[in-house]
Scaffold this motif. Structure first.
Motif, PDB file in Angstrom:
ATOM      1  N   PHE A 266      29.267  47.681  38.347  1.00 17.38           N
ATOM      2  CA  PHE A 266      28.839  46.940  37.170  1.00 17.38           C
ATOM      3  C   PHE A 266      29.823  47.084  36.008  1.00 17.38           C
ATOM      4  O   PHE A 266      29.873  46.218  35.126  1.00 17.38           O
ATOM      5  CB  PHE A 266      27.455  47.417  36.740  1.00 17.38           C
ATOM      6  CG  PHE A 266      26.810  46.547  35.704  1.00 17.38           C
ATOM      7  CD1 PHE A 266      26.382  45.263  36.017  1.00 17.38           C
ATOM      8  CD2 PHE A 266      26.624  46.999  34.404  1.00 17.38           C
ATOM      9  CE1 PHE A 266      25.782  44.445  35.063  1.00 17.38           C
ATOM     10  CE2 PHE A 266      26.028  46.201  33.442  1.00 17.38           C
ATOM     11  CZ  PHE A 266      25.609  44.917  33.772  1.00 17.38           C
ATOM     12  N   LYS A 267      30.626  48.113  36.028  1.00 14.36           N
ATOM     13  CA  LYS A 267      31.570  48.355  34.936  1.00 14.36           C
ATOM     14  C   LYS A 267      32.771  47.422  34.988  1.00 14.36           C
ATOM     15  O   LYS A 267      33.506  47.291  34.003  1.00 14.36           O
ATOM     16  CB  LYS A 267      32.045  49.806  34.970  1.00 14.36           C
ATOM     17  CG  LYS A 267      30.949  50.807  34.667  1.00 14.36           C
ATOM     18  CD  LYS A 267      31.461  52.240  34.787  1.00 14.36           C
ATOM     19  CE  LYS A 267      30.353  53.247  34.522  1.00 14.36           C
ATOM     20  NZ  LYS A 267      30.828  54.646  34.678  1.00 14.36           N
ATOM     21  N   ALA A 272      30.898  43.106  38.840  1.00 15.18           N
ATOM     22  CA  ALA A 272      29.589  43.173  38.179  1.00 15.18           C
ATOM     23  C   ALA A 272      28.563  42.226  38.816  1.00 15.18           C
ATOM     24  O   ALA A 272      27.402  42.614  39.005  1.00 15.18           O
ATOM     25  CB  ALA A 272      29.739  42.888  36.685  1.00 15.18           C
TER      26      ALA A 272
END
Length: 369
Positions: A266-267, A272
């Motif tokens: 997700f970073k 993501a």
């Protein structure tokens, strides 16, 4: 459409009076509907109601070809020669098997061996027929010297969930990578726990597909820890198997490890969407508030919508929760999709729907959501 006369051709098959344009249309429609069905089934997730509707139309046209019998062949051959793709190979293969026509079966096997799409169509034709109908072919093919025939034999077993018993021990080590991949996948589908050592060894295969399906099968058999690395690699690859790999990766490791991995995904903007999609596979309906927030992000809205429907399948009954209208989806999302967005969730409507049903524990937790 046609009627059978009392006379026969020299090969013993009855002459039939047909309406050529009608039979040609049946042939074209079979190829079209099966190709459409195959594409629909590859969606994440497939809309089974839509697929069922296509199936009914496909079967109606197959009935037309059944009635026409061998008189349909000139039209089937013409359709294939005009556009030799997966739908046309399904048509050719299905009819060859339906009529038990050895010459045509040999032709379609030759055609199918020339491309991946062709193989797909032929496998689809075998899956459409009943196991008893194709059993003689499968018995001949699964031990054949020709690798493509072995692939068709294993794929037929895969399509019908048939266990080739001891022969599968050899097939998971087949010299041909496509046969190995299909066989390794079959081992997982059948729950063949006796083949776990062979599946583990296949994680070191030099080819991608056998490695992936070995990892997938290990996850299916509850031995996914060793397979997690391969599954995660395929999940982020963007390949056709990425979503299958993602689901298997969720299944393969403890929940805490999976959540930590997804947190890392997700970073990064590139991964993501994969994390948002994977979140829906965890089965945790408590992430609804978080999912609604992701529905406001242009790059994540599509993945958030799919995850939402996976966690809340009852929402499929409410068409107003999704839209293609830029005015409803918002300016940022409309711009992201160049003013032509696909069918996407409308965050505000999803929020209202959830509040009405008491699905949001704290509806005022965020002033934006």
């Amino acid at each position: 459409m046609l009627s059978a006369s009392n006379k026969s051709k020299s090969d013993g098959t009855p002459n039939r009076r047909i309406v050529p344009d009608v039979v040609r249309q049946h042939a074209e429609q079979v190829a079209f509907f099966w190709a459409q069905r195959d594409t629909l089934m590859a969606a994440d997730p497939p809309n089974l109601n839509v697929v069922a509707g296509v199936d009914r139309r496909l079967e109606a046209n197959l009935d037309g070809l059944r009635i026409a019998g061998s008189a349909a062949w000139p039209f089937i051959v013409a359709v294939y020669e005009d556009f030799p793709e997966k739908g046309e190979l399904f048509l050719y293969g299905w009819m060859a098997v339906e009529l038990n026509d050895g010459r045509r079966i040999a032709e379609v096997v030759e055609h199918g061996s020339r491309s991946e799409d062709g193989a797909c169509g032929m496998v689809g034709a075998l899956a459409w027929h009943r196991p008893a109908t194709i059993a003689p072919l499968v018995r001949d093919w699964i031990g054949a010297h020709d690798a493509f025939k072995r692939y068709l034999g294993v794929s037929a077993c895969l399509g019908h969930g048939v266990d080739p018993k001891q022969m599968l021990v050899r097939l998971v080590r087949d010299p041909d990578p496509r046969v190995r991949a299909a066989s390794l996948r079959l081992a997982g589908k059948l729950g063949r726990a006796d083949l776990v050592p062979q599946l583990g060894a296949a994680l070191d295969d030099t080819e991608k597909l056998p490695r992936f399906w070995a990892a997938w099968s290990l996850a299916e058999l509850g031995s996914g820890n060793a397979a997690s690395s391969e599954l995660r690699k395929v999940a982020v690859s963007g390949s056709a198997d990425a979503m299958t790999a993602l689901r298997a990766a969720v299944k393969a490791a403890p929940d805490r490890d999976v959540r930590a991995w997804m947190g890392g995904l997700f970073k990064s903007p590139e991964t993501a969407p994969l994390a948002v999609r994977g979140a829906g596979m965890l089965g945790d309906r408590n992430i609804l508030h978080w999912l609604i927030h992701q529905m406001r992000a242009p790059a994540l809205v599509a993945a958030a919508g799919i995850s939402f429907l996976e966690l809340f399948p009852e929402a499929k009954e409410y068409d107003e929760l999704f839209s293609v209208e830029p005015d409803l989806l918002g300016e940022k999302i409309a711009e992201h999709f160049e003013q032509d967005p696909p069918y996407l969730p409308v965050a505000d409507r999803v929020k209202e729907w959830a509040i009405e049903r008491g699905l949001l524990a704290d509806p005022i937790a965020s002033p934006r959501d």
